[in-house]
Structures are given as C-alpha cells and as structure tokens.
Write an enzyme that holds these catalytic residues in place. Structure first.
Site, mmCIF file in Angstrom:
data_model
loop_
_atom_site.group_PDB
_atom_site.id
_atom_site.type_symbol
_atom_site.label_atom_id
_atom_site.label_comp_id
_atom_site.label_asym_id
_atom_site.label_seq_id
_atom_site.Cartn_x
_atom_site.Cartn_y
_atom_site.Cartn_z
ATOM 1 N N LYS A 139 39.268 -28.031 -6.720
ATOM 2 C CA LYS A 139 38.434 -27.075 -7.462
ATOM 3 C C LYS A 139 37.053 -26.955 -6.829
ATOM 4 C CE LYS A 139 41.205 -28.045 -11.497
ATOM 5 N NZ LYS A 139 41.374 -28.587 -12.860
ATOM 6 N N GLN A 153 38.524 -32.406 -17.041
ATOM 7 C CA GLN A 153 39.820 -32.702 -16.420
ATOM 8 C C GLN A 153 40.620 -33.636 -17.329
ATOM 9 O OE1 GLN A 153 40.728 -31.248 -13.431
ATOM 10 N NE2 GLN A 153 42.757 -32.139 -13.683
ATOM 11 N N ASP A 185 38.998 -23.194 -18.819
ATOM 12 C CA ASP A 185 40.399 -23.630 -18.845
ATOM 13 C C ASP A 185 41.181 -22.899 -19.946
ATOM 14 O OD1 ASP A 185 41.090 -25.344 -16.798
ATOM 15 O OD2 ASP A 185 40.408 -27.155 -17.825
#
Ligand code: BQF
Length: 283
Positions: A51, A95, A118
């Site tokens: 990322k 994450q 997300d």
C-alpha cells in the site's frame, strides 16, 4: 481462454489516478492516507508495504503508524481520533486482524466514515446495501472493475460466491445483486458445494484454502475469480483455485498472484482520492 490480468489493469488505473493527483496538486491539495498496523504479523506487513509503495508511485502522501502488539484499545482509539481531525489525512485504514484484546468493531466504528477508505464502517456498508455510494470495499470493487474492463456481462448471470466474510464475500454479494446478477452465497456449511459451483456463470472463491476449487466444480466456459491468498511452505502465493486444471475449462480466470490482489490496492488508491472530494464537501 483469457487470463484476467489484474496487474496490468491496476497499472492502467494508477496511471489515470496519477494524473488526477497532479490536477489536485495544482489546486494545492495532496491526498493523504494513514495506515495503522498493530503487532508484527508478516502477511500484514507485506500488505502494508504494498500500500505504501503504491501511494508513493502515484503521489499520495502516506504515513504508517506501526504500533506495538500490547498497545491498549484506548491508545489506539486516541490515535484514530487524532487522525480523524488531521487535515492532511483524507483516508484512514486499520490493517486487520488486530490482537485479540482489541475489539475490531469498536475500532472500525471510531474511524470517521468520511475517511473510511476500506469501507468497513457500518454507515458505509449500509450505503453499499442501498446502492447509495460513498466508498466501495476494495477487494469487491477490484473484482467488479476486472469484470467491467474485460466487458464480462453481469446482468442476469448466475454468480456463485464461495466465502461470506464481511470484507469480501458479503459486500460482493450485495454489489452483484445491485448489478442484477442472480447470486448464490456459499459457506463451509453449504450442503453440496460442487453442485452450487457448477451452476455458476461467474464463480468467485474468497475462502483462503488452497485447491478448494477443482476442475469438476466449474462449468464449461465459466468465468473464475480467485480471491484466495494462501502461502505454501516455500512462501509461494497460491489462490483457492486449481489454476492449471480449471483454466482448461473456464473462459476466463484471474491468476494468483497478479489477479485480484493488485486491483485491491488500486481501489484503495481510488478511494483515497475520492476521500479528498468527500472531505471538501464535509460539514
Ligand atoms: C498480487 C489481504 C487476505 C487478508 C487480508 C498484490 C496484494 C496481494 C497480492 C495485497 C490482502 C490481499 C491485502 C498481490 C492487500 C491484497 O500481486 O497478487 C497485492 O497487498 N493485498 C490486505 O491488506 O489484507 C488482506 C488478503
């Protein structure tokens, strides 16, 4: 038989996003993404690295907050509050998985829904349900984009999704329903997985089990999307699908690596740029 080249599509998309970012920069805006990672899970570290690298490639400012495994829930919530208020940060991503002493639901709820790149926050998932969109969850969005770019029709097709996670299977089923597919959702309790899979015009596996989808489970000419991300003893990346045999039966198939994975990252970048526009219209 076509190999659906997610890596190439992701590159093309990044080129487009890069020029959007240049336009924003002319207006004095640099998109910013903040990534929080707790502990040192090696797979998570690789994903976060991917990322970071992608952000750098196209000119998104990114910062990684690497926190110790033993950090308290309160401390993590405080960091999220700080990032929610940070004007140079448009997207915040935690994450997963988190250590077991931290409540993931509570953490996701703390993220400002306008920065939730997300698309895990219940408010944003609700918008996916209603087809009233802000963000799209990255992996399902990547899959939809692959189908769109290869001009694979969805309307009226039998779409079978194996796996019902909150991150992939469930939101993808909603998105396929919104696109007028006939959708079947399968899970580990499904009575006859093979028979369900054989009905699929588009078969998607998002389970995390090497060799789950074998050639006898695939209808001649079906499109097969492999979301599996499994590492074997040698550290080699493998999907859920027996690629060698299934690719002889399918009309199109995504490889692992180089299929859905790179598109997941590209969609995260897209959401981060979208977050800039959402941020401009906040209040
Ligand atoms: C490729 C992910 C399972 C659980 C949590 C490129 C990625 C992977 C593969 C990547 C994934 C999978 C990510 C490839 C992010 C996709 O070349 O095939 C990129 O970094 N991904 C994640 O953040 O969390 C996961 C899979």
């Amino acid at each position: 038989m076509i190999i659906l080249d997610g890596k190439k599509l992701a590159q093309d998309l990044k080129t487009e996003l890069k020029s959007e970012i240049l336009e924003l920069k002319n207006k004095g805006i640099v998109p910013g993404l903040s990534v929080i990672i707790v502990g040192n899970d090696s797979a998570s570290e690789i994903y976060v690295g991917n990322k970071e690298k992608a952000c750098k490639e196209i000119g998104i400012y990114s910062e990684v907050h690497g926190l110790e495994e033993k950090i308290s829930e309160e401390e993590l919530l405080m960091l999220i509050d700080k990032l929610n208020a940070d004007e140079k940060i448009h997207g915040i991503l935690v994450q997963l998985p988190l250590p077991s002493h931290i409540n993931e639901d509570k953490i996701i709820l703390a993220i400002d829904p306008k920065k939730d790149v997300d698309c895990f926050h219940p408010e944003n998932i609700g918008r996916v349900f209603l087809d009233n969109l802000r963000f799209l969850p990255c992996t399902p969005a990547g899959i939809m984009e692959i189908l769109k770019k290869y001009e694979i029709e969805i309307v009226g097709k039998n779409v079978v999704i194996v796996g019902r996670s909150n991150i992939v299977g469930k939101p993808l089923a909603l998105m396929m329903i919104n696109e007028s597919a006939t959708v079947t959702s399968c899970n580990s309790k499904t009575k006859n997985l093979k028979d369900e899979c054989l009905k699929a015009d588009i078969l998607i596996s998002a389970v995390g089990k090497t060799g789950l989808i074998t050639a006898d489970m695939v209808k001649q000419g079906a499109v097969v999307i492999d979301v599996g991300m499994n590492r074997n003893e040698e550290g080699k990346l493998l999907g859920d699908v027996d690629f060698a045999k299934v690719s002889k039966i399918s009309s199109a198939i995504t490889p692992v690596p180089g299929g859905v994975g790179p598109m997941t990252i590209a969609m995260l970048l897209k959401n981060t740029i979208k977050a800039v526009k959402i941020y401009a219209n906040r209040s």
